[in-house]
Design an enzyme around this catalytic site. Sequence first.
Site, PDB file in Angstrom:
ATOM      1  N   ASP A  15      -6.416  -9.022 -36.432  1.00 36.14           N
ATOM      2  CA  ASP A  15      -6.353  -8.139 -35.278  1.00 36.14           C
ATOM      3  C   ASP A  15      -7.193  -8.813 -34.191  1.00 36.14           C
ATOM      4  OD1 ASP A  15      -6.058  -5.778 -33.690  1.00 36.14           O
ATOM      5  OD2 ASP A  15      -8.056  -5.140 -34.345  1.00 36.14           O
ATOM      6  N   LEU A  16      -7.072  -8.377 -32.963  1.00 38.43           N
ATOM      7  CA  LEU A  16      -7.840  -8.993 -31.869  1.00 38.43           C
ATOM      8  C   LEU A  16      -8.955  -8.078 -31.335  1.00 38.43           C
ATOM      9  CD1 LEU A  16      -8.169 -11.255 -29.640  1.00 38.43           C
ATOM     10  CD2 LEU A  16      -6.520  -9.945 -28.307  1.00 38.43           C
ATOM     11  N   ASP A  17      -8.523  -6.961 -30.736  1.00 40.91           N
ATOM     12  CA  ASP A  17      -9.480  -6.064 -30.072  1.00 40.91           C
ATOM     13  C   ASP A  17     -10.427  -5.427 -31.089  1.00 40.91           C
ATOM     14  OD1 ASP A  17      -8.286  -6.208 -27.352  1.00 40.91           O
ATOM     15  OD2 ASP A  17      -6.584  -5.256 -28.316  1.00 40.91           O
ATOM     16  N   THR A  23     -13.279  -6.186 -26.732  1.00 37.44           N
ATOM     17  CA  THR A  23     -12.352  -5.508 -25.805  1.00 37.44           C
ATOM     18  C   THR A  23     -12.062  -4.058 -26.174  1.00 37.44           C
ATOM     19  OG1 THR A  23     -10.757  -6.785 -27.040  1.00 37.44           O
ATOM     20  CG2 THR A  23     -10.994  -7.324 -24.704  1.00 37.44           C
ATOM     21  N   LYS A  51      -7.905   3.346 -31.525  1.00 35.87           N
ATOM     22  CA  LYS A  51      -7.998   1.917 -31.876  1.00 35.87           C
ATOM     23  C   LYS A  51      -6.744   1.462 -32.623  1.00 35.87           C
ATOM     24  CE  LYS A  51     -12.994   1.606 -31.890  1.00 35.87           C
ATOM     25  NZ  LYS A  51     -14.215   1.624 -32.695  1.00 35.87           N
ATOM     26  N   GLY A  52      -6.179   0.369 -32.168  1.00 37.43           N
ATOM     27  CA  GLY A  52      -5.005  -0.202 -32.825  1.00 37.43           C
ATOM     28  C   GLY A  52      -3.686   0.414 -32.404  1.00 37.43           C
ATOM     29  N   ILE A  53      -3.738   1.462 -31.605  1.00 34.23           N
ATOM     30  CA  ILE A  53      -2.528   2.201 -31.223  1.00 34.23           C
ATOM     31  C   ILE A  53      -1.941   1.639 -29.914  1.00 34.23           C
ATOM     32  CG2 ILE A  53      -1.624   4.514 -30.692  1.00 34.23           C
ATOM     33  CD1 ILE A  53      -2.714   4.166 -33.607  1.00 34.23           C
ATOM     34  N   ARG A  55       0.033   1.045 -26.298  1.00 31.62           N
ATOM     35  CA  ARG A  55      -0.316   1.629 -24.997  1.00 31.62           C
ATOM     36  C   ARG A  55       0.305   3.031 -24.793  1.00 31.62           C
ATOM     37  NH1 ARG A  55       0.991  -2.288 -20.208  1.00 31.62           N
ATOM     38  NH2 ARG A  55      -0.021  -3.686 -21.706  1.00 31.62           N
ATOM     39  N   SER A 122      -1.920  -8.335 -33.196  1.00 28.46           N
ATOM     40  CA  SER A 122      -2.500  -7.350 -32.272  1.00 28.46           C
ATOM     41  C   SER A 122      -1.380  -6.549 -31.630  1.00 28.46           C
ATOM     42  CB  SER A 122      -3.295  -8.062 -31.180  1.00 28.46           C
ATOM     43  OG  SER A 122      -3.626  -7.157 -30.146  1.00 28.46           O
ATOM     44  N   ALA A 123      -1.623  -5.254 -31.452  1.00 27.29           N
ATOM     45  CA  ALA A 123      -0.631  -4.410 -30.773  1.00 27.29           C
ATOM     46  C   ALA A 123      -0.649  -4.644 -29.266  1.00 27.29           C
ATOM     47  CB  ALA A 123      -0.924  -2.944 -31.069  1.00 27.29           C
ATOM     48  N   SER A 124      -1.620  -5.446 -28.802  1.00 29.03           N
ATOM     49  CA  SER A 124      -1.810  -5.588 -27.364  1.00 29.03           C
ATOM     50  C   SER A 124      -0.889  -6.614 -26.726  1.00 29.03           C
ATOM     51  CB  SER A 124      -3.255  -5.974 -27.056  1.00 29.03           C
ATOM     52  OG  SER A 124      -3.390  -6.231 -25.670  1.00 29.03           O
ATOM     53  N   ASN A 126      -1.538  -7.759 -23.991  1.00 33.41           N
ATOM     54  CA  ASN A 126      -2.474  -8.620 -23.259  1.00 33.41           C
ATOM     55  C   ASN A 126      -3.162  -9.652 -24.151  1.00 33.41           C
ATOM     56  OD1 ASN A 126      -2.306  -7.304 -20.597  1.00 33.41           O
ATOM     57  ND2 ASN A 126      -3.169  -5.546 -21.676  1.00 33.41           N
ATOM     58  N   LYS A 153       1.136   0.133 -35.600  1.00 35.29           N
ATOM     59  CA  LYS A 153       0.210   0.490 -36.662  1.00 35.29           C
ATOM     60  C   LYS A 153       0.096   2.018 -36.686  1.00 35.29           C
ATOM     61  CE  LYS A 153      -2.362  -3.716 -35.577  1.00 35.29           C
ATOM     62  NZ  LYS A 153      -3.583  -4.344 -35.053  1.00 35.29           N
ATOM     63  N   GLU A 177      -9.292  -6.120 -39.697  1.00 40.03           N
ATOM     64  CA  GLU A 177      -9.123  -4.979 -38.777  1.00 40.03           C
ATOM     65  C   GLU A 177     -10.417  -4.235 -38.489  1.00 40.03           C
ATOM     66  OE1 GLU A 177      -7.234  -3.095 -36.983  1.00 40.03           O
ATOM     67  OE2 GLU A 177      -5.333  -4.125 -37.175  1.00 40.03           O
ATOM     68  N   ASP A 178     -10.466  -3.590 -37.325  1.00 38.20           N
ATOM     69  CA  ASP A 178     -11.575  -2.672 -37.018  1.00 38.20           C
ATOM     70  C   ASP A 178     -11.080  -1.234 -36.933  1.00 38.20           C
ATOM     71  OD1 ASP A 178     -10.115  -3.148 -34.603  1.00 38.20           O
ATOM     72  OD2 ASP A 178     -11.748  -2.173 -33.528  1.00 38.20           O
TER      73      ASP A 178
HETATM   74  C1  G6P Z   1      -4.801  -2.869 -29.466  1.00 37.12           C
HETATM   75  C2  G6P Z   1      -5.985  -1.990 -29.101  1.00 37.12           C
HETATM   76  C3  G6P Z   1      -5.525  -0.658 -28.540  1.00 37.12           C
HETATM   77  C4  G6P Z   1      -4.505  -0.882 -27.426  1.00 37.12           C
HETATM   78  C5  G6P Z   1      -3.317  -1.674 -27.953  1.00 37.12           C
HETATM   79  C6  G6P Z   1      -2.283  -1.955 -26.870  1.00 37.12           C
HETATM   80  O1  G6P Z   1      -4.254  -2.417 -30.639  1.00 37.12           O
HETATM   81  O2  G6P Z   1      -6.801  -1.751 -30.234  1.00 37.12           O
HETATM   82  O3  G6P Z   1      -6.655   0.026 -28.056  1.00 37.12           O
HETATM   83  O4  G6P Z   1      -4.060   0.344 -26.908  1.00 37.12           O
HETATM   84  O5  G6P Z   1      -3.807  -2.909 -28.458  1.00 37.12           O
HETATM   85  O6  G6P Z   1      -2.862  -2.805 -25.907  1.00 37.12           O
HETATM   86  P1  G6P Z   1      -2.220  -3.180 -24.507  1.00 37.12           P
HETATM   87  O7  G6P Z   1      -3.166  -4.247 -24.005  1.00 37.12           O
HETATM   88  O8  G6P Z   1      -0.862  -3.698 -24.759  1.00 37.12           O
HETATM   89  O9  G6P Z   1      -2.219  -1.958 -23.684  1.00 37.12           O
HETATM   90 MG    MG Z   2      -8.636  -3.586 -33.223  1.00 36.93          MG
END
Ligand code: G6P
Ligand code: MG
Length: 225
Positions: A15-17, A23, A51-53, A55, A122-124, A126, A153, A177-178
């Site tokens: 995982d990243l964040d 972050t 966390k992990g969810i 956007r 990572s779900a992000s 970004n 997730k 994971e966190d």
């Molecule tokens: C990660 C973070 C979440 C965030 C998700 C989507 O999983 O833990 O807090 O909402 O990524 O990130 P994004 O940068 O795409 O909005």
């Molecule tokens: Mg995380």
Amino acid sequence: MIMAKFSDIKGFVFDLDGVITDTSVFHSQAWHQVADKVGAPWSKELEDGLKGISRMDSLEMILKAGNLQDHYTDDQKVDLATEKNTNYLKLVDKMTPANILPGIKEFLDEIKDGGYLLSLASASKNAPTVLEKLQLTNYFPKIVDPKTLSKGKPDPEIYLKGAELINLKPEQCIGVEDAAAGVESINAAGETSIGIGDKTILKDADVNFTDTSEMTLANIKEQMD
Ligand code: G6P
Ligand code: MG
């Protein structure tokens, strides 16, 4: 329950964040602003649960906490999520390699030197930008693209794809994971899970560390075997 032995492990799916970098604090800060704007109550439970969810799912959780889910049109929801992301990216823009969490760089080098494979789950959307800021892009040639996921997730999909990207079976991978939702995703994928942070929240993880600085191959082996 740990199915794998440490000697079976061939790769790590990260995982990243909140694992590689701090972050998760920035995500929380930016969502807190949205919660205040719409008048939804902010709490430690909501913050941890986000966390992990993804956007849009995060926004739905915030609106639900304020019983506001039917107060916004889809377009307005997209606007709120975009506003959050703009605020989040302002915080990301100031990041440097100093934002890498303690021991992570050393652990990534230990993994690389040990011949283990590595991917990012990572779900992000970004994540590539954040890795650039941290100057860690070279460590992660394999990144799961969250746009390709049908479920976020705690569904196992993202961790299964993380293993697939490095051509390993889930049993050969450790996921790091966190977030409780992330640990659930790793476990459902059939990988060994490491939970970083509060052990009461991450009670389903196979291996627990309170801090990233404790994560070394030797410490993982000790908890698995
Ligand atoms: C990660 C973070 C979440 C965030 C998700 C989507 O999983 O833990 O807090 O909402 O990524 O990130 P994004 O940068 O795409 O909005
Ligand atoms: Mg995380």
